[in-house]
Enzyme design. Structure first.
Site, short mmCIF file in Angstrom:
data_model
loop_
_atom_site.label_atom_id
_atom_site.label_comp_id
_atom_site.label_asym_id
_atom_site.label_seq_id
_atom_site.Cartn_x
_atom_site.Cartn_y
_atom_site.Cartn_z
N GLY A 44 0.83 -1.21 0.00
CA GLY A 44 0.00 0.00 0.00
C GLY A 44 0.86 1.25 0.00
N ARG A 51 19.59 10.18 -4.03
CA ARG A 51 20.58 11.23 -3.84
C ARG A 51 21.74 10.77 -2.95
NH1 ARG A 51 17.71 17.19 -4.31
NH2 ARG A 51 17.02 16.80 -6.45
N ARG A 74 1.11 -5.64 -6.25
CA ARG A 74 1.30 -6.92 -5.55
C ARG A 74 1.58 -7.99 -6.60
NH1 ARG A 74 -0.14 -5.54 -0.48
NH2 ARG A 74 -1.73 -3.94 -0.23
N SER A 75 2.43 -8.95 -6.25
CA SER A 75 2.85 -9.94 -7.22
C SER A 75 2.67 -11.36 -6.69
CB SER A 75 4.33 -9.73 -7.60
OG SER A 75 4.77 -10.73 -8.47
N ASP A 85 5.32 -5.03 6.14
CA ASP A 85 5.80 -6.38 6.47
C ASP A 85 5.72 -7.34 5.29
OD1 ASP A 85 3.05 -6.54 6.45
OD2 ASP A 85 2.86 -7.33 8.48
N THR A 138 4.29 2.77 5.97
CA THR A 138 2.89 2.38 6.04
C THR A 138 2.18 3.31 7.01
OG1 THR A 138 1.35 0.68 6.87
CG2 THR A 138 3.59 0.61 7.73
N ASP A 140 -0.24 2.67 8.89
CA ASP A 140 -0.73 1.99 10.09
C ASP A 140 0.25 2.02 11.26
OD1 ASP A 140 -3.17 1.30 8.97
OD2 ASP A 140 -2.45 -0.63 8.21
N ASP A 171 2.49 -0.09 12.03
CA ASP A 171 2.41 -1.40 12.66
C ASP A 171 3.65 -2.26 12.46
OD1 ASP A 171 2.08 -1.72 9.96
OD2 ASP A 171 0.35 -3.07 10.09
N ARG A 202 -17.00 17.28 13.08
CA ARG A 202 -17.52 17.82 14.34
C ARG A 202 -18.38 19.06 14.09
NH1 ARG A 202 -16.50 16.87 19.46
NH2 ARG A 202 -14.59 15.68 19.09
N ARG A 220 -6.40 -2.30 10.85
CA ARG A 220 -7.02 -3.62 10.94
C ARG A 220 -6.51 -4.40 12.15
NH1 ARG A 220 -6.00 -4.95 6.26
NH2 ARG A 220 -7.98 -4.34 5.30
N GLN A 279 -7.01 8.54 3.69
CA GLN A 279 -5.97 8.58 4.72
C GLN A 279 -4.57 8.31 4.14
OE1 GLN A 279 -7.56 6.32 8.43
NE2 GLN A 279 -8.94 5.86 6.74
#
Length: 328
Positions: free
Chosen positions: A15, A29, A76-77, A107, A130, A132, A134, A159, A176, A260
């Site tokens: 992602g 560089r 993705r592969s 990861d 990423t 996340d 994570d 709001r 997630r 996001q």
């Protein structure tokens, strides 16, 4: 400096996240600074197998430090997950005289790099990127800070309408497996409740919290929900449950989704990406492989890719305690 490394390939995978381009720029560089050739690999591992390489120099990356997404594209592969696919990838790299790889991603990207190194002893260094946050071995991944700013800005706008119509909004954010975005953005945006995978608040406690907010005089509320929260099957189920048990609120749901991931990276992410890119190239030139560069105690440190993949990114318990006080 390693005399064996004369050409380094850089790629992005998985992602996208704001700051990927700043990381690419830094790698390119830094290679130029040390008189090392650099090639950009388009579309991740898929691009390696197809030999989609383009030489890059310092001028190739001008004007991208402020851009979101990735100029090298991402994909993705399935084929790379097979021994045959990795053999094709290795042949392509050797044919192009690429001696080492800097892989930018999460990861899944690091797992691919680990397997590739094990089979072909090919030098790999990972840069964690990423939203996340994570990944074990760094307090911040590239893109996390920008995503937080995007989420807080959205919640501030939500709001406005929530208070205008006495509404309760459930705002779903990415996360997630971990609740870093929800917890940090929830505190930063002043949410009345924060629901994360690490803490199962329970439906009864959620209702109790909302009733308490209503009794305190609040006419509207914001509940930030990580997509991996375990209270309900999804955020819409939470909405239905609250509507069935509370007449006081007009309930709405806002799923922020992929917005996001987009946008111009924050200054923090640009600086972090620049530092990580330099460290990644210098680590390869020191003859080291299978490491991820990370930010620990404000310094660039190395974590073995195996630990980065297997380790668990933990929620900040002190910030969780702060959130409980703030939502009182």
């Amino acid at each position: 400096m390693s005399k064996n490394i004369k050409k380094i390939g850089v790629m992005t995978s998985g992602g996208d996240a704001p700051g990927m381009n700043a990381a690419i720029r830094s790698v390119v560089r830094t290679c130029a600074y040390y008189n090392i050739e650099c090639v950009g690999i388009y579309r991740g591992f898929e691009g390696i197998m197809e030999g989609d390489f383009r030489s890059m120099d310092a001028r190739s990356v001008k004007g991208i430090v402020n851009k979101g997404g990735t100029v090298l594209k991402s994909a993705r592969s399935k084929e790379f997950r097979t021994p045959e696919g990795r053999k094709i990838a290795h042949d392509q790299l050797k044919s192009a005289n690429v001696d080492a790889l800097v892989v930018i991603g999460g990861d899944g990207t690091f797992n691919g790099g680990l397997v590739f190194n094990k089979e072909y002893d090919f030098p790999i260094i990972g840069i964690p990127c990423t939203i996340d946050n994570d990944i074990f071995g760094t307090t911040h991944t590239i893109g996390f800070d920008t995503a937080l700013n995007t989420v807080v800005d959205c919640i501030d706008k939500i709001r406005d309408t929530a208070s205008s119509h006495n509404r309760l909004f459930f705002v779903e954010v990415m996360g997630r497996d971990v609740g870093h975005i929800a917890l940090n953005a929830g505190v930063g945006a002043g949410a009345e409740e924060i629901l994360i995978p690490e803490e199962n608040l329970g439906l009864d406690r959620l209702l109790e919290s909302l009733h308490r907010s209503k009794r305190s005089g609040k006419s509207s509320s914001i509940v930030v929900v990580a997509e991996g929260d375990k209270i309900g099957k999804n955020v819409f189920e939470l909405k239905d449950y609250v509507e069935a048990n509370m007449d006081e609120y007009d309930v709405r749901v806002s799923v922020l989704g992929h917005m996001q991931r987009g946008g111009s990276p924050s200054c923090f992410d640009r600086v972090l990406a620049s530092r990580m890119g330099v460290k990644a190239v210098e680590t390869l030139l020191e003859g080291k492989t299978n490491y991820m560069v990370g930010l620990l105690n404000e310094k660039m440190e190395l974590t073995h890719l195996r630990e980065a993949v297997k380790g668990k990114s933990k929620i900040d318990r002190e910030l969780l305690r702060v959130s409980e006080i703030m939502t009182t």
